[in-house]
Scaffold this active site. Structure first.
Site, PDB file in Angstrom:
ATOM      1  N   ASN A 143      38.832  27.681  96.606  1.00  0.00           N
ATOM      2  CA  ASN A 143      39.569  26.435  96.827  1.00  0.00           C
ATOM      3  C   ASN A 143      41.050  26.806  96.895  1.00  0.00           C
ATOM      4  O   ASN A 143      41.659  27.111  95.869  1.00  0.00           O
ATOM      5  CB  ASN A 143      39.293  25.466  95.671  1.00  0.00           C
ATOM      6  CG  ASN A 143      40.119  24.194  95.775  1.00  0.00           C
ATOM      7  OD1 ASN A 143      40.799  23.962  96.779  1.00  0.00           O
ATOM      8  ND2 ASN A 143      40.053  23.362  94.745  1.00  0.00           N
ATOM      9  N   TRP A 144      41.582  26.767  98.099  1.00  0.00           N
ATOM     10  CA  TRP A 144      42.979  27.199  98.282  1.00  0.00           C
ATOM     11  C   TRP A 144      43.978  26.128  97.863  1.00  0.00           C
ATOM     12  O   TRP A 144      45.179  26.366  97.860  1.00  0.00           O
ATOM     13  CB  TRP A 144      43.208  27.644  99.741  1.00  0.00           C
ATOM     14  CG  TRP A 144      42.864  29.091  99.954  1.00  0.00           C
ATOM     15  CD1 TRP A 144      41.903  29.809  99.283  1.00  0.00           C
ATOM     16  CD2 TRP A 144      43.489  30.011 100.856  1.00  0.00           C
ATOM     17  NE1 TRP A 144      41.894  31.109  99.719  1.00  0.00           N
ATOM     18  CE2 TRP A 144      42.855  31.267 100.689  1.00  0.00           C
ATOM     19  CE3 TRP A 144      44.510  29.896 101.797  1.00  0.00           C
ATOM     20  CZ2 TRP A 144      43.222  32.391 101.424  1.00  0.00           C
ATOM     21  CZ3 TRP A 144      44.871  31.020 102.534  1.00  0.00           C
ATOM     22  CH2 TRP A 144      44.234  32.259 102.339  1.00  0.00           C
TER      23      TRP A 144
ATOM     24  N   HIS B   6      37.356  16.703  93.176  1.00  0.00           N
ATOM     25  CA  HIS B   6      38.060  17.682  92.333  1.00  0.00           C
ATOM     26  C   HIS B   6      38.899  16.941  91.293  1.00  0.00           C
ATOM     27  O   HIS B   6      39.468  15.879  91.574  1.00  0.00           O
ATOM     28  CB  HIS B   6      38.954  18.584  93.198  1.00  0.00           C
ATOM     29  CG  HIS B   6      39.443  19.777  92.445  1.00  0.00           C
ATOM     30  ND1 HIS B   6      40.486  19.698  91.548  1.00  0.00           N
ATOM     31  CD2 HIS B   6      39.010  21.053  92.408  1.00  0.00           C
ATOM     32  CE1 HIS B   6      40.671  20.892  91.008  1.00  0.00           C
ATOM     33  NE2 HIS B   6      39.789  21.733  91.505  1.00  0.00           N
TER      34      HIS B   6
ATOM     35  N   GLY C  28      39.837  29.071  92.246  1.00  0.00           N
ATOM     36  CA  GLY C  28      41.147  28.638  92.724  1.00  0.00           C
ATOM     37  C   GLY C  28      42.058  29.824  92.959  1.00  0.00           C
ATOM     38  O   GLY C  28      41.962  30.526  93.974  1.00  0.00           O
ATOM     39  N   GLY C  29      42.950  30.089  92.016  1.00  0.00           N
ATOM     40  CA  GLY C  29      43.994  31.101  92.173  1.00  0.00           C
ATOM     41  C   GLY C  29      43.492  32.462  92.644  1.00  0.00           C
ATOM     42  O   GLY C  29      44.121  33.102  93.498  1.00  0.00           O
TER      43      GLY C  29
END
Ligand code: 13P
Length: 248
Positions: free
Chosen positions: A10-11, A93, A228-229
């Site tokens: 998930n950018w 989200h 994510g990160g």
């Protein structure tokens, strides 16, 4: 037959033209791991360029509007996502449930619209730290899932992502027992609502990294991860994909 693990990045609000090279690096490296389904959910405005850059690799959105079309300034429909080359989308989200005040009913409508129109959907649920500390995590998350889960998933491709809010971007991760307990509760709720619960993958999300991925993928009922990160760079993300392949 066991389902392939799904490792989705998930950018969030990251990604410019210059980052297409990173997307290409991830897509190319992912070919070494045919037993893992890999996807990147990028900002809506980058979907078309990303899809063209990596044909055959799964590019997704991060949200979808429940309506087919209409007067919804700033929103993106399922048809638009598909038209731009996306094959999946995230819905619900916690950052949207919080900042955009999305309710369970809205998330349910978004998930239903995405599935109906042919997108695979990753539906997110997760508790706050207060809820976890009060001992209400299981009850809260299963109620959230009950309220957000579409009634008819048919043959559509649905995954649930359990993302404890307190673990997102913090470096904190629940214990493997806590993950196992929550994933089992989610599996039970899916079984209660839908007969084919076994075909719905349950992902863990929240501070997944190369250093903890193998342990997390070894937990029962963990069918992948929403990252994510650590999904922004191939050098961080590919070891997570490799860990998913190694834990079958
Ligand atoms: P981090 O992996 O950065 O903690 O983010 C998790 C997440 O919110 C994925 O949707």
């Amino acid at each position: 037959m066991a389902l392939n693990k799904l490792v989705a990045g998930n950018w969030k609000m990251h990604g410019l033209s210059a980052d297409l090279a990173e997307i290409k690096a991830i897509a190319d490296a992912s070919r070494q791991y045919p037993s893992v389904d890999v996807a990147l959910c990028v900002p809506a405005i980058l979907i078309e360029r990303a899809s063209r850059a990596v044909p055959g690799f799964a590019i997704g959105g991060q949200d979808v509007h429940e309506a087919e079309k209409g007067a919804h300034t700033g929103c993106t429909s399922a048809e638009m996502l598909l038209d731009a080359g996306a094959s999946l989308t995230i819905v619900g989200h916690s950052e949207r449930r919080d900042a955009q005040r999305e309710s369970d009913a809205e998330v349910k409508a978004k998930a239903a619209a995405g599935l109906l129109r042919g997108l695979a959907v990753i539906l997110c649920v997760g508790e706050s730290l207060d809820v976890r500390e009060a001992g209400d995590a299981i009850a809260t998350v299963t109620a959230q899932l009950d309220g957000s889960l579409p009634d008819d998933v048919g043959a559509a491709t649905l995954a649930i992502a359990y993302e404890p809010i307190w673990a997102i971007g913090t470096g904190k991760v629940p214990t493997t027992d806590e993950i196992a307990e929550m994933h089992a509760a989610i599996r039970a709720k899916l079984g209660e609502r839908h007969g084919k619960a076994g075909a719905i993958r349950i992902l863990y999300g929240g501070s997944v990294k190369a250093s903890n991925a193998q342990e997390i993928f070894g937990v029962p009922d963990v069918d992948g991860a929403l990252v994510g990160g650590a999904s922004l760079k191939a050098t961080d993300f590919m070891p997570i994909v490799a860990a998913a392949a190694a834990t079958g």
